[in-house]
Design a protein around this motif. Structure first.
Motif, PDB file in Angstrom:
ATOM      1  N   LEU A  66       0.834  -1.204   0.000  1.00  9.83           N
ATOM      2  CA  LEU A  66       0.000   0.000   0.000  1.00  9.83           C
ATOM      3  C   LEU A  66       0.869   1.254   0.000  1.00  9.83           C
ATOM      4  O   LEU A  66       0.594   2.216  -0.730  1.00  9.83           O
ATOM      5  CB  LEU A  66      -0.936   0.001   1.213  1.00  9.83           C
ATOM      6  CG  LEU A  66      -1.834   1.227   1.367  1.00  9.83           C
ATOM      7  CD1 LEU A  66      -2.718   1.434   0.139  1.00  9.83           C
ATOM      8  CD2 LEU A  66      -2.687   1.110   2.629  1.00  9.83           C
ATOM      9  N   LEU A  67       1.915   1.273   0.811  1.00 15.17           N
ATOM     10  CA  LEU A  67       2.795   2.437   0.866  1.00 15.17           C
ATOM     11  C   LEU A  67       3.377   2.744  -0.510  1.00 15.17           C
ATOM     12  O   LEU A  67       3.477   3.908  -0.905  1.00 15.17           O
ATOM     13  CB  LEU A  67       3.931   2.202   1.866  1.00 15.17           C
ATOM     14  CG  LEU A  67       4.954   3.340   1.979  1.00 15.17           C
ATOM     15  CD1 LEU A  67       4.336   4.572   2.619  1.00 15.17           C
ATOM     16  CD2 LEU A  67       6.191   2.880   2.736  1.00 15.17           C
ATOM     17  N   ASN A 100      -8.698  -1.865   3.359  1.00  9.41           N
ATOM     18  CA  ASN A 100      -8.726  -2.892   4.395  1.00  9.41           C
ATOM     19  C   ASN A 100      -7.553  -3.844   4.209  1.00  9.41           C
ATOM     20  O   ASN A 100      -7.339  -4.371   3.120  1.00  9.41           O
ATOM     21  CB  ASN A 100     -10.017  -3.719   4.316  1.00  9.41           C
ATOM     22  CG  ASN A 100     -11.251  -2.956   4.754  1.00  9.41           C
ATOM     23  OD1 ASN A 100     -11.171  -1.981   5.501  1.00  9.41           O
ATOM     24  ND2 ASN A 100     -12.407  -3.411   4.300  1.00  9.41           N
ATOM     25  N   ILE A 101      -6.801  -4.076   5.307  1.00 13.56           N
ATOM     26  CA  ILE A 101      -5.744  -5.077   5.286  1.00 13.56           C
ATOM     27  C   ILE A 101      -6.060  -6.060   6.417  1.00 13.56           C
ATOM     28  O   ILE A 101      -5.939  -5.729   7.596  1.00 13.56           O
ATOM     29  CB  ILE A 101      -4.348  -4.473   5.519  1.00 13.56           C
ATOM     30  CG1 ILE A 101      -4.103  -3.279   4.597  1.00 13.56           C
ATOM     31  CG2 ILE A 101      -3.284  -5.549   5.356  1.00 13.56           C
ATOM     32  CD1 ILE A 101      -3.622  -3.571   3.235  1.00 13.56           C
ATOM     33  N   GLY A 102      -6.486  -7.253   6.057  1.00 12.00           N
ATOM     34  CA  GLY A 102      -6.855  -8.246   7.057  1.00 12.00           C
ATOM     35  C   GLY A 102      -7.152  -9.570   6.391  1.00 12.00           C
ATOM     36  O   GLY A 102      -7.172  -9.686   5.166  1.00 12.00           O
ATOM     37  N   LYS A 150      -7.081  -6.744  -3.061  1.00 11.43           N
ATOM     38  CA  LYS A 150      -6.762  -7.698  -4.138  1.00 11.43           C
ATOM     39  C   LYS A 150      -6.598  -6.970  -5.462  1.00 11.43           C
ATOM     40  O   LYS A 150      -5.650  -7.236  -6.217  1.00 11.43           O
ATOM     41  CB  LYS A 150      -7.863  -8.748  -4.243  1.00 11.43           C
ATOM     42  CG  LYS A 150      -7.901  -9.761  -3.111  1.00 11.43           C
ATOM     43  CD  LYS A 150      -9.041 -10.758  -3.356  1.00 11.43           C
ATOM     44  CE  LYS A 150      -9.115 -11.808  -2.278  1.00 11.43           C
ATOM     45  NZ  LYS A 150     -10.235 -12.763  -2.523  1.00 11.43           N
ATOM     46  N   GLU A 151      -7.527  -6.067  -5.754  1.00  3.51           N
ATOM     47  CA  GLU A 151      -7.528  -5.409  -7.063  1.00  3.51           C
ATOM     48  C   GLU A 151      -6.433  -4.353  -7.176  1.00  3.51           C
ATOM     49  O   GLU A 151      -5.767  -4.243  -8.207  1.00  3.51           O
ATOM     50  CB  GLU A 151      -8.903  -4.772  -7.313  1.00  3.51           C
ATOM     51  CG  GLU A 151     -10.023  -5.795  -7.484  1.00  3.51           C
ATOM     52  CD  GLU A 151     -11.386  -5.147  -7.666  1.00  3.51           C
ATOM     53  OE1 GLU A 151     -11.487  -3.908  -7.464  1.00  3.51           O
ATOM     54  OE2 GLU A 151     -12.346  -5.871  -7.980  1.00  3.51           O
ATOM     55  N   GLU A 187      -3.354 -10.598  -0.933  1.00  6.74           N
ATOM     56  CA  GLU A 187      -4.270 -11.320  -0.064  1.00  6.74           C
ATOM     57  C   GLU A 187      -3.424 -12.162   0.881  1.00  6.74           C
ATOM     58  O   GLU A 187      -2.273 -12.486   0.575  1.00  6.74           O
ATOM     59  CB  GLU A 187      -5.241 -12.188  -0.855  1.00  6.74           C
ATOM     60  CG  GLU A 187      -4.606 -13.270  -1.712  1.00  6.74           C
ATOM     61  CD  GLU A 187      -5.656 -14.025  -2.496  1.00  6.74           C
ATOM     62  OE1 GLU A 187      -6.697 -14.364  -1.914  1.00  6.74           O
ATOM     63  OE2 GLU A 187      -5.421 -14.270  -3.698  1.00  6.74           O
ATOM     64  N   PRO A 188      -3.953 -12.498   2.054  1.00  3.91           N
ATOM     65  CA  PRO A 188      -3.138 -13.245   3.019  1.00  3.91           C
ATOM     66  C   PRO A 188      -2.779 -14.632   2.508  1.00  3.91           C
ATOM     67  O   PRO A 188      -3.564 -15.273   1.811  1.00  3.91           O
ATOM     68  CB  PRO A 188      -4.034 -13.310   4.267  1.00  3.91           C
ATOM     69  CG  PRO A 188      -5.398 -12.942   3.821  1.00  3.91           C
ATOM     70  CD  PRO A 188      -5.265 -12.108   2.597  1.00  3.91           C
TER      71      PRO A 188
END
Length: 329
Positions: A228-229, A238-240, A285-286, A291-292
């Motif tokens: 993201l950075l 959202n990051i989870g 994802k996009e 994704e984890p």
């Protein structure tokens, strides 16, 4: 020349793992933490590294960094219920004065800043799973409101600086994250359950255990934040891990993992405790291609081994070593 990054909350759980990642990527890392909830043992292995320096400093005061600065990660904040209920004023200040000072520093240095927001901005959600477009259902005056509102204000201030001053900003909405270096006594679900199991205590579930959580292993979380950075996306992400489980079922998983004979006991549910937590990670994802990757079963084995390796003194009482010679004030 190596890029320089300031990481606030660097001695905390996530901040220390982020420091590791950016050192590995060849960055010069400036760590900053007032140690109100952070622990120097989390970054003890970095203190002699040529690309790492640490400052014991409270970012609710004016923040200055010498020289050029390319990036800022703002991860300074109490993040567990025990902490922000014990120090509510400091929690509000780091989410208001702290972000103000760091956004000002980003503006001065022409640096990109990523802030650690949280799934708590959604409150006790009326939408499930939670998407970034959902505005939330938050009680501003409940005890846990000091954390929720600090993070919501932090997002607003960040977007104001982005729109009005043109500051290059990123917002990560972080869902429950776990892994080595979590504190056993911080009140969060995983260290609480594992700590009770290792101490031979029954596992405490609040309410009837039907409330849900979604747990993301720390390496996956760090990867999402890193991507993201370095992305061009400025709205919240959202990051989870969307793998959702009830607290009761999770307690039973812990009993099986630790091979203990404790039983589950039930206590009243705290006020305004969210009943559901599950991120919609379509945007991640996009936009990030993220994704984890680590399953809860795999991540919990690693985390349990970490806690099992603690000494008896550490298990029952936190150990604080003297790292003062490494700290710049």
């Amino acid at each position: 020349m190596a890029k320089r990054i300031l990481i606030t909350g660097a001695a905390g759980f996530l901040g220390s793992h982020l420091s590791d990642r950016f050192i590995k990527e060849g960055f010069e890392v400036i760590g900053m933490d007032n140690l109100i909830t952070g622990d120097m043992k989390n970054i003890a292995h970095l203190l002699n590294h040529q690309n790492f320096e640490f400052f014991n400093y409270d970012v609710t005061q004016f923040v200055h960094v010498r020289g050029e600065l390319d990036y800022i990660l703002h991860f300074a904040s109490p993040a567990s219920p025990i902490d922000y209920l014990k120090i509510p004023i400091q929690t509000l200040k780091v989410g208001s004065l702290g972000i103000w000072h760091l956004l000002g520093l980003a503006k001065e240095k022409n640096a990109r800043i990523l802030i650690a927001s949280t799934s708590e901005v959604y409150g006790d959600p009326l939408v499930h799973p939670q998407t970034e477009d959902y505005y939330g259902n938050v009680n501003t005056i409940c005890p846990r409101g000091v954390y929720d509102e600090a993070k919501r204000f932090q997002e607003s201030m960040t977007m104001a600086y982005h729109r009005f001053h043109g500051v290059d900003t990123r917002i990560a909405r972080i869902f429950n994250t776990y892994g080595p270096r979590m504190r056993l006594n911080d009140g969060r679900v995983i260290p609480a359950f594992i700590g009770q199991a290792l101490r031979g205590q029954d596992l405490t579930v609040f309410g009837d255990g039907s409330q849900t959580r979604s747990f993301c292993y720390v390496d996956d979380q760090v990867e999402g934040i890193y991507r993201l950075l370095l992305s061009d996306y400025t709205d919240p992400v959202n990051i989870g891990n969307p793998d959702e489980i009830t607290i009761k079922d999770f307690a039973e998983e812990i009993i099986k993992l630790t091979n203990t004979t404790q039983k589950i006991i039930y206590e009243p549910l705290p006020a305004d405790d969210p009943m559901q937590r599950q991120p919609d990670i379509t945007r991640a994802k996009e936009i990030l291609g993220w994704e984890p990757k680590v399953s809860r079963q795999e991540g919990m084995k690693i985390t349990y081994e970490y806690f099992k390796g603690l000494t008896e003194e550490e298990l029952f009482k936190s150990e604080h070593k003297d790292f003062s010679r490494h700290i710049k004030r």
